[in-house]
Design an enzyme around this catalytic site. Structure first.
Site, PDB file in Angstrom:
ATOM      1  N   ASP A  16       4.479  25.042  20.174  1.00 10.05           N
ATOM      2  CA  ASP A  16       3.109  24.661  20.538  1.00 10.05           C
ATOM      3  C   ASP A  16       2.419  23.954  19.371  1.00 10.05           C
ATOM      4  O   ASP A  16       2.718  24.230  18.206  1.00 10.05           O
ATOM      5  CB  ASP A  16       2.334  25.928  20.943  1.00 10.05           C
ATOM      6  CG  ASP A  16       1.113  25.597  21.792  1.00 10.05           C
ATOM      7  OD1 ASP A  16       0.980  24.425  22.216  1.00 10.05           O
ATOM      8  OD2 ASP A  16       0.307  26.506  22.035  1.00 10.05           O
ATOM      9  N   HIS A  33       4.689  14.864  20.363  1.00  6.28           N
ATOM     10  CA  HIS A  33       5.879  15.317  21.095  1.00  6.28           C
ATOM     11  C   HIS A  33       7.152  14.750  20.456  1.00  6.28           C
ATOM     12  O   HIS A  33       8.166  15.447  20.345  1.00  6.28           O
ATOM     13  CB  HIS A  33       5.787  14.917  22.569  1.00  6.28           C
ATOM     14  CG  HIS A  33       4.631  15.561  23.293  1.00  6.28           C
ATOM     15  ND1 HIS A  33       4.339  16.897  23.165  1.00  6.28           N
ATOM     16  CD2 HIS A  33       3.687  15.050  24.134  1.00  6.28           C
ATOM     17  CE1 HIS A  33       3.262  17.188  23.907  1.00  6.28           C
ATOM     18  NE2 HIS A  33       2.853  16.088  24.494  1.00  6.28           N
ATOM     19  N   LEU A 127      26.681  27.834  18.973  1.00  2.00           N
ATOM     20  CA  LEU A 127      25.322  28.184  19.390  1.00  2.00           C
ATOM     21  C   LEU A 127      25.060  27.787  20.854  1.00  2.00           C
ATOM     22  O   LEU A 127      25.465  26.720  21.297  1.00  2.00           O
ATOM     23  CB  LEU A 127      24.339  27.431  18.483  1.00  2.00           C
ATOM     24  CG  LEU A 127      22.861  27.555  18.812  1.00  2.00           C
ATOM     25  CD1 LEU A 127      22.331  28.937  18.443  1.00  2.00           C
ATOM     26  CD2 LEU A 127      22.060  26.474  18.077  1.00  2.00           C
TER      27      LEU A 127
HETATM   28  C1  IPE Z   1       3.215  26.628  26.413  1.00  2.00           C
HETATM   29  O1  IPE Z   1       2.314  25.829  25.728  1.00  2.00           O
HETATM   30  C2  IPE Z   1       4.245  25.785  27.100  1.00  2.00           C
HETATM   31  C3  IPE Z   1       5.202  25.108  26.223  1.00  2.00           C
HETATM   32  C4  IPE Z   1       5.275  25.235  24.935  1.00  2.00           C
HETATM   33  C5  IPE Z   1       6.152  24.259  26.898  1.00  2.00           C
HETATM   34  P1  IPE Z   1       0.938  25.378  26.380  1.00  2.00           P
HETATM   35  O2  IPE Z   1       0.232  24.567  25.372  1.00  2.00           O
HETATM   36  O3  IPE Z   1       1.177  24.745  27.701  1.00  2.00           O
HETATM   37  O4  IPE Z   1       0.207  26.783  26.621  1.00  2.00           O
HETATM   38  P2  IPE Z   1      -1.321  27.151  26.780  1.00  2.00           P
HETATM   39  O5  IPE Z   1      -1.866  26.278  27.866  1.00  2.00           O
HETATM   40  O6  IPE Z   1      -1.978  26.874  25.471  1.00  2.00           O
HETATM   41  O7  IPE Z   1      -1.329  28.603  27.114  1.00  2.00           O
HETATM   42  C1  IPE Z   2       3.495  21.863  23.012  1.00  2.00           C
HETATM   43  O1  IPE Z   2       2.447  21.197  22.404  1.00  2.00           O
HETATM   44  C2  IPE Z   2       4.337  20.947  23.870  1.00  2.00           C
HETATM   45  C3  IPE Z   2       4.227  21.191  25.316  1.00  2.00           C
HETATM   46  C4  IPE Z   2       3.510  22.133  25.866  1.00  2.00           C
HETATM   47  C5  IPE Z   2       4.971  20.317  26.174  1.00  2.00           C
HETATM   48  P1  IPE Z   2       1.086  20.908  23.144  1.00  2.00           P
HETATM   49  O2  IPE Z   2       1.188  19.593  23.851  1.00  2.00           O
HETATM   50  O3  IPE Z   2       0.697  22.055  24.022  1.00  2.00           O
HETATM   51  O4  IPE Z   2       0.090  20.784  21.937  1.00  2.00           O
HETATM   52  P2  IPE Z   2      -1.379  21.346  21.822  1.00  2.00           P
HETATM   53  O5  IPE Z   2      -1.345  22.796  22.189  1.00  2.00           O
HETATM   54  O6  IPE Z   2      -2.211  20.548  22.782  1.00  2.00           O
HETATM   55  O7  IPE Z   2      -1.761  21.119  20.404  1.00  2.00           O
HETATM   56 MG    MG Z   3      -0.360  23.753  23.684  1.00  2.00          MG
END
Ligand code: IPE
Ligand code: IPE
Ligand code: MG
Length: 230
Positions: A16, A33, A127
């Site tokens: 995240d 990403h 792995l």
């Molecule tokens: C969780 O992250 C999903 C992934 C890492 C793929 P999100 O960014 O979607 O989660 P919330 O919305 O903060 O809970």
């Molecule tokens: C995690 O990073 C990747 C996915 C959920 C696909 P985010 O895109 O949720 O990044 P933040 O949380 O907005 O910083």
């Molecule tokens: Mg996120």
């Protein structure tokens, strides 16, 4: 020193903070990403080095479809490229790739790549990397309950439910890492994390390094797991 660590067999990661990482740098979210995909490579290498057997990455949740179309399209493209790379490198890598999640409504191009890469790496003995893609734990459990009902099992045991999960042969995660300072599961592995150790770090996923992974392993090593016993 690392030799003395007790290494988790299965590490699950909620990657995240890609969006915030990009925002801090005044870049489009997609740049976050893309940088996140590089962190995946680093962690795969580190996991191999430390002898972790199973690595699960939360790549796209069933709730992530609520994001803008442009971001979803970019993520799907990146996932497709990643799967492709693993299929192409299958010969030189000893990594087995699994993909967990609902097929619907993933685009056919991704489903095709998933089929190819999982087939190409099925016999690998190193792995195991499990990519949670269009994954939601509630969806997984609902799918498991539907399977049980269709098998006429009205009073399932834990083993029955386990058998109907997306990856029945994987052990439960010993360690779950979530980056970016959020401290929640966001619909990830609710059944499997019953006794998992949680590790939260403020580091944003694209910045997550081999050193950060090692720190998480060291922290895990200091935990006492009791599983309800004394
Ligand atoms: C969780 O992250 C999903 C992934 C890492 C793929 P999100 O960014 O979607 O989660 P919330 O919305 O903060 O809970
Ligand atoms: C995690 O990073 C990747 C996915 C959920 C696909 P985010 O895109 O949720 O990044 P933040 O949380 O907005 O910083
Ligand atoms: Mg996120």
């Amino acid at each position: 020193m690392l030799k003395e660590l007790s290494i988790p067999r299965h590490v699950a990661i909620i990657m995240d903070g890609n969006g915030r990482w990009a925002k801090q740098k005044n870049l489009p979210r997609q740049a976050g990403h893309n940088a996140g995909a590089k962190a995946v490579e680093r962690v795969i290498n580190a996991a191999q080095k430390y002898g972790v057997e199973f690595l699960t990455f939360y790549a796209f949740s069933t709730e992530n479809w609520s994001r803008p179309k442009e971001e979803i399209d970019g993520l799907m493209k990146l996932l497709e490229q990643t799967l492709d790379k693993y299929a192409k490198n299958a010969e030189k890598n000893n990594v087995r790739l699994l993909v967990s999640g609902r097929k619907e409504p993933l685009p056919p191009s991704i489903l095709d790549k998933i089929a190819r890469v999982t087939q190409a790496t099925a016999q690998k003995t190193g792995l195991t990397v499990n990519l949670a893609l269009n994954y939601g734990s509630r969806a997984e459990l609902l799918d498991a309950f539907s399977k049980l009902i269709s098998q006429g099992i009205t009073h399932p045991t834990e083993a029955d439910v386990q058998r109907c999960l997306y990856q029945p042969a994987l052990p439960d995660p010993d360690l779950l890492i979530r980056t970016s300072g959020e401290e929640r599961l966001s619909n990830f592995l609710l059944w499997q994390c019953a006794y998992t150790e949680f590790y939260f770090t403020p580091t944003l996923w694209p910045d997550f390094s081999e050193e950060d992974f090692k720190k998480a392993l060291e922290d895990f090593s200091r935990r006492t797991r009791r599983f309800g016993s004394i």
